[in-house]
Design a protein around this motif. Structure first.
Motif, PDB file in Angstrom:
ATOM      1  N   HIS A 184      -6.719 -37.951  -8.850  1.00  0.00           N
ATOM      2  CA  HIS A 184      -7.904 -38.741  -8.532  1.00  0.00           C
ATOM      3  C   HIS A 184      -9.138 -38.316  -9.344  1.00  0.00           C
ATOM      4  O   HIS A 184     -10.212 -38.900  -9.175  1.00  0.00           O
ATOM      5  CB  HIS A 184      -8.215 -38.625  -7.039  1.00  0.00           C
ATOM      6  N   GLU A 186     -11.431 -38.309 -12.467  1.00  0.00           N
ATOM      7  CA  GLU A 186     -11.652 -39.217 -13.605  1.00  0.00           C
ATOM      8  C   GLU A 186     -11.303 -38.512 -14.911  1.00  0.00           C
ATOM      9  O   GLU A 186     -11.741 -37.390 -15.159  1.00  0.00           O
ATOM     10  CB  GLU A 186     -13.112 -39.663 -13.632  1.00  0.00           C
ATOM     11  N   GLN A 187     -10.523 -39.189 -15.742  1.00  0.00           N
ATOM     12  CA  GLN A 187     -10.125 -38.641 -17.032  1.00  0.00           C
ATOM     13  C   GLN A 187     -10.929 -39.263 -18.164  1.00  0.00           C
ATOM     14  O   GLN A 187     -11.458 -40.364 -18.038  1.00  0.00           O
ATOM     15  CB  GLN A 187      -8.631 -38.882 -17.279  1.00  0.00           C
ATOM     16  N   VAL A 192      -8.460 -34.114 -18.509  1.00  0.00           N
ATOM     17  CA  VAL A 192      -9.535 -33.601 -17.664  1.00  0.00           C
ATOM     18  C   VAL A 192     -10.059 -32.332 -18.317  1.00  0.00           C
ATOM     19  O   VAL A 192      -9.331 -31.346 -18.456  1.00  0.00           O
ATOM     20  CB  VAL A 192      -9.037 -33.298 -16.239  1.00  0.00           C
ATOM     21  N   GLN A 196     -15.624 -32.038 -16.678  1.00  0.00           N
ATOM     22  CA  GLN A 196     -15.408 -33.144 -15.751  1.00  0.00           C
ATOM     23  C   GLN A 196     -15.492 -32.705 -14.293  1.00  0.00           C
ATOM     24  O   GLN A 196     -15.598 -33.539 -13.397  1.00  0.00           O
ATOM     25  CB  GLN A 196     -14.048 -33.791 -16.006  1.00  0.00           C
ATOM     26  N   ASN A 205     -17.497 -35.739  -8.839  1.00  0.00           N
ATOM     27  CA  ASN A 205     -16.142 -36.182  -9.184  1.00  0.00           C
ATOM     28  C   ASN A 205     -15.103 -35.471  -8.324  1.00  0.00           C
ATOM     29  O   ASN A 205     -14.166 -36.088  -7.808  1.00  0.00           O
ATOM     30  CB  ASN A 205     -15.843 -35.883 -10.663  1.00  0.00           C
ATOM     31  N   ARG A 208     -15.240 -36.641  -4.623  1.00  0.00           N
ATOM     32  CA  ARG A 208     -14.619 -37.955  -4.446  1.00  0.00           C
ATOM     33  C   ARG A 208     -13.098 -37.873  -4.544  1.00  0.00           C
ATOM     34  O   ARG A 208     -12.382 -38.573  -3.810  1.00  0.00           O
ATOM     35  CB  ARG A 208     -15.168 -38.924  -5.501  1.00  0.00           C
ATOM     36  N   ALA A 209     -12.600 -37.026  -5.422  1.00  0.00           N
ATOM     37  CA  ALA A 209     -11.154 -36.860  -5.553  1.00  0.00           C
ATOM     38  C   ALA A 209     -10.566 -36.257  -4.283  1.00  0.00           C
ATOM     39  O   ALA A 209      -9.473 -36.658  -3.834  1.00  0.00           O
ATOM     40  CB  ALA A 209     -10.835 -35.983  -6.757  1.00  0.00           C
TER      41      ALA A 209
END
Length: 338
Positions: A184, A186-187, A192, A196, A205, A208-209
């Motif tokens: 989850h 973002e890449q 990653v 990030q 980030n 949220r993951a």
């Protein structure tokens, strides 16, 4: 490199120019304490020239002859754009329009590296065990707007800062929990990077993951809200975010310590470490830092610190400005003279 006879003419304007804030101080001579000016937001000025004029030159009768600027951006040629700010540093224009005789521009994390060469115990807090070995390499990591990394190597009786893009190394899952969270994250182009996760937006980030892995809706979108609720443990996902942030920062810090064999210490600068100090003082950060088999015993001897000096980059630049011969700062292509 700066030579023993190659000093900058005083007074010297020192500037630490980030994507969000600009900090200035004025050094009258090699023995004077720096005169500091209010921290200003870059967005309030159209150009760096305007900022220097209004914030410094209009406020003092002492006109600087030199300036040494640390900027968050690549230095390549006579026009130097900042990465997260519309300013463009034009050294020739500073000479022609603002009366400087000598302009030097270096990377912002070189300035952080210069700072740790001379920081006292009152400006740092040690996390965990280990002792500094004098004269050995050091590493600075700065989780803030991004993730800056720089090394500091001692050779030929001088401290030599080594800037780089260490914040963009790969960061991947290791634990079962990581395996549930990382899909989850973002890449960027299929990968990653450490940045990030290990910066302000990266903290969001990660949060949220974790929420996605747990099947709950995110409650926060600001890094400060995530960190505050994580420190208070009022939100389970925010608390885990801080725990894993500390773990992942420990992993990357340990990697950089291995790269530089940083037995002179690893230093956490930037805006975030001071704000989440209680989380970094828990076991996760240091355990991840030392978990570098087959060299865990060696890693246990390397100390880690949080830099607490409020203006560390300016302090580092001031020390360099006073005694450039003590530092191996490469100025080729980064120094302009009248």
């Amino acid at each position: 490199m700066a030579n023993a006879y190659d000093h900058y003419p005083f007074p010297i304007l020192i500037g630490d120019i980030g994507g969000t804030n600009a900090r200035f101080s004025l050094l009258a001579d090699a023995y004077a304490e720096p005169k500091e000016f209010p921290i200003v937001q870059t967005a309030k000025f159209a150009t760096i020239d305007e900022a220097i004029q209004r914030v410094v030159l209009d406020k003092t009768s002492m006109h600087p002859r030199s300036t040494i600027l640390a900027v968050a951006g690549p230095i390549n040629g006579d026009e130097i754009p900042l990465t997260n700010c519309p300013w463009v540093v034009r050294p020739r224009a500073l000479i022609d329009n603002l009366g400087f005789e000598d302009v030097v521009v270096i990377n912002d994390f070189e300035a952080q590296a210069l700072a740790v060469a001379s920081l006292g115990n009152e400006n740092q807090i040690q996390i965990g065990r280990g002792s500094v070995l004098p004269g050995h390499s050091k590493v600075v990591l700065g989780p803030g707007t991004g993730l800056g990394v720089a090394g500091l190597v001692h050779a030929l009786n001088a401290w030599i800062p080594v800037p780089g893009e260490g914040g963009h190394v790969d960061l991947g899952p290791r634990s079962v929990r990581d395996e549930k969270i990382f899909p989850h994250i973002e890449q960027i182009d299929g990968r990653v990077s450490a940045e990030q996760i290990l910066c302000g937006r990266g903290m969001v980030n990660l949060y949220r993951a974790i929420c996605a892995a747990d099947g709950v809706a995110p409650a926060f979108s600001d890094p400060a809200d995530v960190s505050n609720n994580g420190l208070s443990a009022e939100n389970a996902q925010a608390a885990e975010t801080l725990s894993l942030f500390a773990t992942y920062l420990g992993r990357v810090a340990g990697d950089m310590a291995c790269v530089f064999m940083a037995r002179g210490g690893v230093y956490l600068a930037g805006g975030i470490p001071q704000k989440i100090l209680p989380a970094l003082q828990r076991p996760e950060f240091r355990a991840a830092f030392e978990d570098k088999a087959p060299h865990s015993a060696l890693m246990a001897t390397i100390p880690t610190f949080v830099v607490t000096h409020p203006l560390a980059a300016l302090a580092g630049l001031s020390t360099y400005a006073r005694t450039p011969s003590q530092f191996g700062v490469a100025t080729e292509g980064r120094r302009w003279r009248k």
